[in-house]
Each structure stands twice: as structure tokens, then as C-alpha cells.
Motif scaffolding. Structure first.
Motif, mmCIF file in Angstrom:
data_model
loop_
_atom_site.group_PDB
_atom_site.id
_atom_site.type_symbol
_atom_site.label_atom_id
_atom_site.label_comp_id
_atom_site.label_asym_id
_atom_site.label_seq_id
_atom_site.Cartn_x
_atom_site.Cartn_y
_atom_site.Cartn_z
ATOM 1 N N PRO A 261 20.307 -43.303 -29.791
ATOM 2 C CA PRO A 261 21.080 -44.504 -30.139
ATOM 3 C C PRO A 261 20.352 -45.380 -31.146
ATOM 4 C CG PRO A 261 21.177 -44.162 -27.793
ATOM 5 C CD PRO A 261 20.205 -43.143 -28.343
ATOM 6 N N PRO A 263 21.271 -48.842 -33.395
ATOM 7 C CA PRO A 263 22.291 -49.862 -33.662
ATOM 8 C C PRO A 263 22.638 -49.983 -35.141
ATOM 9 C CG PRO A 263 20.197 -50.883 -33.050
ATOM 10 C CD PRO A 263 20.049 -49.411 -32.828
ATOM 11 N N PHE A 267 29.148 -45.474 -34.927
ATOM 12 C CA PHE A 267 29.975 -44.284 -34.750
ATOM 13 C C PHE A 267 31.179 -44.384 -35.673
ATOM 14 C CE2 PHE A 267 29.211 -42.530 -30.240
ATOM 15 C CZ PHE A 267 27.857 -42.697 -30.384
ATOM 16 N N LEU B 194 30.484 -39.641 -26.253
ATOM 17 C CA LEU B 194 30.953 -40.935 -26.732
ATOM 18 C C LEU B 194 31.659 -40.819 -28.077
ATOM 19 C CD1 LEU B 194 28.122 -43.222 -25.433
ATOM 20 C CD2 LEU B 194 30.451 -43.032 -24.583
ATOM 21 N N HIS B 213 23.467 -50.609 -19.880
ATOM 22 C CA HIS B 213 22.458 -51.543 -20.345
ATOM 23 C C HIS B 213 21.737 -51.024 -21.578
ATOM 24 C CE1 HIS B 213 21.032 -50.452 -16.109
ATOM 25 N NE2 HIS B 213 20.578 -49.515 -16.879
ATOM 26 N N ASP B 214 22.240 -49.953 -22.160
ATOM 27 C CA ASP B 214 21.684 -49.473 -23.420
ATOM 28 C C ASP B 214 22.364 -50.204 -24.577
ATOM 29 O OD1 ASP B 214 20.851 -48.136 -25.684
ATOM 30 O OD2 ASP B 214 20.860 -46.175 -24.716
ATOM 31 N N ALA B 216 21.510 -50.578 -27.715
ATOM 32 C CA ALA B 216 21.570 -49.886 -29.009
ATOM 33 C C ALA B 216 22.805 -48.988 -29.050
ATOM 34 C CB ALA B 216 20.302 -49.062 -29.223
ATOM 35 N N LEU B 217 22.989 -48.248 -27.976
ATOM 36 C CA LEU B 217 24.150 -47.376 -27.879
ATOM 37 C C LEU B 217 25.435 -48.191 -27.914
ATOM 38 C CD1 LEU B 217 25.335 -44.564 -27.253
ATOM 39 C CD2 LEU B 217 25.121 -45.132 -24.830
ATOM 40 N N VAL B 219 26.040 -51.033 -29.260
ATOM 41 C CA VAL B 219 26.352 -51.550 -30.603
ATOM 42 C C VAL B 219 26.945 -50.445 -31.480
ATOM 43 C CG1 VAL B 219 25.305 -52.416 -32.744
ATOM 44 C CG2 VAL B 219 24.684 -53.427 -30.552
ATOM 45 N N GLN B 220 26.437 -49.228 -31.301
ATOM 46 C CA GLN B 220 26.947 -48.134 -32.124
ATOM 47 C C GLN B 220 28.402 -47.829 -31.853
ATOM 48 O OE1 GLN B 220 23.882 -44.980 -31.250
ATOM 49 N NE2 GLN B 220 24.250 -44.574 -33.415
ATOM 50 N N VAL B 221 28.793 -47.941 -30.599
ATOM 51 C CA VAL B 221 30.095 -47.396 -30.220
ATOM 52 C C VAL B 221 31.169 -48.470 -30.021
ATOM 53 C CG1 VAL B 221 29.577 -47.290 -27.754
ATOM 54 C CG2 VAL B 221 31.159 -45.650 -28.726
ATOM 55 N N SER B 222 30.758 -49.711 -29.719
ATOM 56 C CA SER B 222 31.756 -50.713 -29.334
ATOM 57 C C SER B 222 32.306 -51.489 -30.518
ATOM 58 C CB SER B 222 31.148 -51.722 -28.357
ATOM 59 O OG SER B 222 30.624 -51.073 -27.241
ATOM 60 N N ASP B 223 33.526 -51.998 -30.360
ATOM 61 C CA ASP B 223 34.072 -52.938 -31.335
ATOM 62 C C ASP B 223 33.558 -54.341 -31.022
ATOM 63 O OD1 ASP B 223 35.670 -50.919 -32.503
ATOM 64 O OD2 ASP B 223 37.057 -51.100 -30.821
ATOM 65 N N TYR B 243 24.242 -57.711 -32.467
ATOM 66 C CA TYR B 243 23.008 -57.060 -32.914
ATOM 67 C C TYR B 243 22.263 -57.913 -33.943
ATOM 68 C CZ TYR B 243 20.057 -53.621 -35.305
ATOM 69 O OH TYR B 243 19.008 -52.961 -35.880
ATOM 70 N N ARG B 244 22.979 -58.356 -34.963
ATOM 71 C CA ARG B 244 22.288 -58.996 -36.092
ATOM 72 C C ARG B 244 22.060 -60.486 -35.901
ATOM 73 N NH1 ARG B 244 21.884 -54.940 -39.603
ATOM 74 N NH2 ARG B 244 23.435 -53.297 -39.268
#
Ligand SMILES: Nc1ncnc2c1ncn2[C@@H]1O[C@H](COP(=O)(O)OP(=O)(O)OP(=O)(O)O)[C@@H](O)[C@H]1O
Ligand SMILES: Nc1ncnc2c1ncn2[C@@H]1O[C@H](COP(=O)(O)OP(=O)(O)OP(=O)(O)O)[C@@H](O)[C@H]1O
Ligand SMILES: [Mg+2]
Ligand SMILES: [Mg+2]
Lengths: 307, 271
Positions: A261, A263, A267, B194, B213-214, B216-217, B219-223, B243-244
Motif C-alpha cells: 500500500p 498512499p 487505485f 481490492l 487501520h491501514d 495507506a491502503l 487512501v489508495q482505494v477510498s473516495d 493524506y496530504r
């Protein structure tokens, strides 16, 4: 993975160990010619796909499974066929910390019981005050207050506290080797860091040899000097952690790293690395047996993926 | 903007004790849009699962949802549904992958049988049709169809977890709740699952409530992401903003305790 001139010899080693499980109609190679060595004061991380054989390696070390082929060496001597006394020494020298701090403690017993029992078993000469002192000592190592924690039951503790107790229990018998199978994957990020720091301190102060099994490669980087990447029962890449992670050579290792993962990479709206596009190919080819070992850097090896 | 699929208003949940109540969820409100991937993050015990259980009406005593709370699914308050309506709600409208789902499969039934039980109960599907559908669903989570005859103990933890996710997708729910669905999985499988759920929800239009509770993950996948602390929702924002430009001290602290794969092993603590 050692330089015999500068480092103490391994305390525990797997030498070409294989383990096969038979299922209705199919065969699972859970360990294929697996060799690695654990050294005092060093942590070796074992990472890899779910079902690749990581826990099997732990169970082989814990003697829950017997190898179909190959040997376990303890202080250089084969374990198989060793005397009962040596076996007992092995069992107290090698301790396991499990993934699940909730099910690895018995709900009907206090924390005192959980720590006293292994001491009675493995250090029968320790009694009374001396034993209490030893218990206080392991609890202080895991940064828990004996007076508060000893009378409690597991359900009265948080996940992080329970995992500290599991570690204290392992330490209670003065082990030389700790096998930690996903010890933090059920814990919070902030608590997780505490447990990882604890593993690092123990390794340094007690000169423990640690096998750290995880699928969280960033935590492996945080605790382990050396790392091996397993796929389908085979170790496909191994070496010093910074070298393997900084310069991964096996396609499966690269796949693994590109899936961590991050950030910064969302995806859906970006293509990722080539590896993620080739998942099926990499899986298929990496699953093939590969006897050839290639040195790709100083103390950094792969079993090349068959073309 | 179209009406949200899920709209939670003033949700307050206590665990009622003999001497005192534990306030697990404190006046929480948020929406999940149609097709939206919403992440709920926060540390152990902050109330994430309690919310997830309440949405599927699977909460049990001593959990008590206080009056004034609303959980609107497509405009209908699930807190007022009777048993018959609840039966419709579960699996068809809301499906939930539990935190310890990999241990929730029935150990004495084959994987095929576990698919069949769900499909037959809710759609009256025949054995043969259920088998074909099960094979298709397993493919979604990258498990070969020949594993249909396997029993749970013959699969690794990660495979069992994927089976549960596949069963949850069986009835095309509107909202998929995933409570730490990939905690036991390695990153490649996690990523694949995912990515697939990410794509499937775009194709099929379901929404996702993703608990982990991850960060980083997440942030990658969620809107959008909500951050919880001790029962309160302390920050809700677009994933990138969480994140930012995290606003809450607690969100910043979470970022600071995550080991990194590159650069410093631990992120520098934000001043
Ligand atoms: N007792 C057993 N009988 C049959 N097959 C088994 C047994 N134990 C493990 N296996 C199989 O061996 C393979 C390796 O399993 P193992 O539990 O070692 O994987 P793992 O790498 O620890 O996976 P995870 O990350 O999911 O914990 C899997 O395919 C598993 O299904
Ligand atoms: N049956 C219960 N009785 C009393 N308190 C409970 C009960 N179930 C949960 N709690 C408490 O409610 C709080 C919220 O629990 P919940 O399971 O929702 O947390 P969570 O955010 O899902 O945590 P985790 O990340 O560990 O899964 C916790 O402090 C927990 O101890
Ligand atoms: Mg395992
Ligand atoms: Mg939970």
C-alpha cells in the motif's frame, strides 16, 4: 547467508527441507528445498503470499510437522534422532509468538498463571521469590507493570497488552530463538510499532535469533537484517534486507513490492508496475521448481524465474 | 448529486453494563454515495465494528442504539425494520465481510455447500445453478473452481477470507461492508481483491464501507475517509485531503506511526 569469518554460527538451520501435503487429487508443496539459518542477535524476515508456506516453516521448526526431506540443525547438530534431553533443550530454546493474541491465551487463567507455567516446566529449579523476580523481570522487558497485570485475565487486556504477554511468556524460559508468526498483524498501527521496537530491543539485548514472519514488508524492513521471499513453498529471493528491497531481482519480489500500500498511488486512475500486469504469468512461472541459485549481488540470491 | 445509499444520522450506541454504560459510538453522522468507496479508519476499540454491525442490524445486547439515531438505507430507516424486512435487508441490500471472517466458515461443510446455502435460502437457486455461480464468484477472488469441494481447514487463512468475500458478493448487494477484510492477507492478494472490488463496484454500482487501520491502503482505494477516535468521528474528507492535509492531530499521529518501505523507516513526526 553468513560470513563464517566474522559472525557466530547459526543456532538453528533448515537444510533442504521439503514438506508436501496431499489433498484429494492434488499435492501442495508447502516447503521445497527450503534452507535458511537463524543467527544470534539477528532477525530474518520471511515474507510471501498467503498460502506460500510461511506458517509451515514455523511449524516445521516447532516440530509440529516433520520434514519429508531435509534436516533441522540445532547448534549444527541434526535434531532428528537426538536424545530426549537434547529435545527438551531444543523445546525451551525455541519459542513461538503467535499471530492472534486473543486465542493464544487461555481465558480462564490469570496472567500470572500464563507466565509461571512455562517457568515451572522449563526452569523447575526456579522457585518462590526467585521465580517472582524472574516474572517481574520479563514483564519489565515487555514494559508492563507486574503488580497491575499479574492478577488480570486475558479479556481484561488490550490486544497490544496481550501480545506483550505472549512475548513475555516466550521470554520466560530464556529462549535463544523466537519464531514470530505475524505477531503484529492483528494490532493497531501505534501499538504495532511498540511490539516491533520490543522485538528489536530483545534481539539486541538478549542476543536472540528471530524469525519474523509477515506479509507487511515495511515492518520487515523495520526489524530484519535479512529477508527471504517465499512463493509456493520455495524461497525465490534472499539476502540483506536493504539489498533485496532496494534492488529486487526476482519478478515475484517486484510484484510483492509494487503491491505494498502506497498512499501516493491511487487505485484505478494509474497503471502500476509491469509486475501487476503480469500477475498470472509471474504466479505460474514462480510456482515451478527451480534448483538453480544465482548470486545477484553481495550475499543476495535468487532462484531465477523459469522463462 | 443523487441521494446517498447510506445516511447515518446522530448514531449513538452504548454497551449497557451493570453499573455503567460504555459509550462506544457518540453522535456519529456521515453519508455514503451511490457507488462510493468510503473508508472508516481508527484504532482498535474506537467503534468501527460497532457501527458496521448496527448498519446490518447485527448488533446484539448489551449494545443499545440510543433513540434519535438514524441509519437510512435508500431512505429507509433500518432501525425500524421488522424481522421479515430484515431478512430482505441482509445479503441482498447489505452484505458484510466480518473482521474474523476467515474463521466464520462452517468447518464441517464444503465450500460449495456454503455457497449453496446462501443462494438457495435467498433465491431458491438449484444445486447445479448454485455450483456454476459459486465457481464464477470464486474466480472473482482468484480461487480455482476445483477448490469448491474443499473444506475450510484445507485452505490457507487468506483463501478462506477470499471465499467469504465471494459469498458476500453472491446476491449483488447495494452496500458491501468490509470490516478489516484483508488483514490476514498478503499484499498481492489484498491488492488484487481490492482492485477487483474497486472495479466491480464501478461496474455493478454498489457502494462500499471499508474498515481498516491501514491508512495507506485506505487512501489508495477510498473516495472519502472518516477518521474515528474513541467513538467520535473526528475528521471526514476526500481521501487525498486526509493524506496530504490532515486537519486533526490524531490523523497526523496515525501517519507518523507507520513504517515505510522507502526512505526513513518511520515517517518523520509532523511538527
Ligand atoms: N495440515 C495441512 N493439511 C493440508 N494442507 C495444508 C496443511 N497445512 C497447510 N497446508 C497447505 O499448505 C500451504 C501452505 O500453508 P501455510 O499455512 O504454511 O501458508 P502461509 O504462507 O502461512 O499462508 P498465510 O499467509 O495465509 O498464513 C497452503 O496451500 C495450505 O493450504
Ligand atoms: N459486548 C461488549 N460489551 C462491552 N463493551 C464492548 C462490547 N463490544 C465492544 N465493546 C467496546 O466497544 C468499543 C468499540 O468496539 P468495536 O468492536 O466497535 O471497536 P473497533 O473500532 O471495531 O476496534 P478493532 O479495530 O479492534 O476491531 C471497544 O472499546 C470495546 O471494548
Ligand atoms: Mg500463515
Ligand atoms: Mg472491529
Amino acid at each position: 547467508m553468513t560470513d563464517a569469518m566474522t559472525e557466530p554460527g547459526p543456532i538453528l538451520a533448515l537444510d533442504n527441507v521439503s514438506k508436501v501435503f496431499h489433498r484429494a487429487g492434488s499435492t501442495v508443496h508447502a516447503a521445497r528445498a527450503v534452507s535458511f539459518a537463524l543467527h544470534p542477535g539477528r532477525t530474518l524476515a520471511l515474507v510471501g503470499e498467503s498460502g506460500s508456506g510461511k506458517t509451515t516453516a514455523a511449524r516445521l521448526i516447532m516440530r509440529e510437522y516433520r520434514p519429508d526431506q531435509g534436516r533441522l540443525l540445532f547448534r549444527g547438530e541434526p535434531i532428528e534422532g537426538s536424545a530426549v534431553r537434547d529435545m527438551r533443550a531444543y523445546r525451551s530454546a525455541v519459542q513461538m509468538v503467535f499471530q492472534d493474541p486473543f486465542s493464544s491465551l487461555n481465558p480462564v487463567h490469570t496472567i500470572r498463571y500464563h507466565l509461571e507455567r512455562p517457568m515451572r516446566l522449563h526452569q523447575p529449579s526456579l522457585k518462590g521469590r526467585a521465580r517472582d523476580a524472574a516474572i517481574a523481570e520479563v514483564l519489565s522487558r515487555v514494559k508492563l507493570d507486574p503488580a497491575l497485570i499479574l492478577p488480570k485475565y486475558p479479556h481484561e487486556l488490550s490486544g497490544g497488552q496481550r501480545q506483550r504477554i505472549s512475548i513475555a511468556r516466550a521470554l520466560a524460559v530464556n529462549p535463544e530463538v523466537i519464531i514470530a508468526d505475524e505477531p503484529t498483524s492483528m494490532l493497531d498501527v501505534s501499538v504495532r510499532l511498540g511490539i516491533l521496537n520490543l522485538l528489536n530491543d530483545m534481539k539486541r539485548e538478549l542476543k536472540l535469533a528471530v524469525l519474523y514472519i509477515t506479509h507487511d514488508i515495511a515492518t520487515a524492513r523495520y526489524v530484519a537484517e535479512d529477508i527471504m521471499v517465499m512463493y509456493a513453498g520455495q524461497i525465490v529471493e534472499w539476502g540483506e534486507t536493504e539489498s533485496v528491497l532496494g534492488n529486487p531481482q526476482h519478478p515475484y519480489t517486484r510484484l510483492l513490492l509494487s503491491a505494498v500500500p502506497d498512499p501516493d498511488r491511487r487505485f484505478g486512475d494509474t497503471r502500476f508496475s509491469d509486475e501487476l500486469d503480469r500477475i498470472d504469468l509471474i504466479r505460474r512461472q514462480s510456482a515451478l521448481e527451480q534448483a538453480e541459485v544465482r548470486e545477484v549481488g553481495p550475499r543476495h540470491f535468487i532462484r531465477p524465474m523459469p522463462a | 448529486m443523487s441521494a446517498p445509499v447510506l445516511s447515518i444520522r446522530n448514531l449513538t450506541i452504548d454497551y449497557v453494563g451493570a453499573t455503567s454504560d460504555f459509550h462506544a459510538v457518540k453522535n456519529v453522522s456521515f453519508d455514503i454515495g451511490r457507488g462510493e468507496f468510503f473508508g472508516l479508519a481508527g484504532e482498535s476499540g474506537c467503534g468501527k465494528s460497532t457501527i458496521a454491525f448496527a448498519i446490518s442490524r447485527l448488533h446484539r445486547p448489551p449494545a443499545l442504539i440510543r433513540s434519535g439515531s438514524q441509519i437510512l438505507l435508500d431512505g429507509r430507516d433500518v432501525l425500524t425494520l421488522d424481522d421479515a424486512a430484515l431478512k430482505q435487508l441482509r445479503w441482498r441490500e447489505v452484505a458484510m465481510v466480518f473482521q474474523s471472517a476467515m474463521n466464520s466458515l462452517n468447518p464441517v461443510l464444503s465450500i460449495e455447500r456454503q455457497f449453496y446455502d446462501v443462494l438457495k435460502t435467498h433465491t431458491g437457486m438449484s444445486r447445479v445453478a448454485a455450483r456454476a455461480r459459486a465457481a464464477e464468484l470464486l474466480k472473482l477472488v482468484d480461487i480455482p473452481a476445483d477448490r469448491l469441494s474443499a473444506y475450510p481447514h484445507q485452505l490457507s487463512g487468506g483463501m478462506r477470507q477470499r471465499v467469504v468475500i465471494a459469498i458476500c458478493l453472491a446476491l449483488n448487494p447495494k452496500l458491501l461492508i468490509m470490516d478489516e477484510p484483508t488483514t490476514a492477507l498478503d499484499v498481492v492478494v489484498q491488492r488484487e481483491i481490492l482492485e477487483r472490488i474497486h472495479k466491480l463496484r464501478q461496474e455493478l454500482g454498489f457502494s462500499v464501507l471499508f474498515i481498516t487501520h491501514d491508512l495507506a491502503l485506505m487512501v489508495q482505494v477510498s473516495d472519502r475517509i472518516g477518521i474515528m477516535l474513541e467513538g467520535e468521528l473526528v475528521e471526514v474528507n476526500d481521501a487525498q485531503a486526509i493524506y496530504r492535509t490532515p486537519q486533526h492531530d490524531y490523523t497526523r499521529k496515525l501517519w507518523a506511526s507507520i513504517p515505510r518501505l522507502t526512505g526513513a523507516r518511520i515517517a518523520e513526526a509532523t511538527p
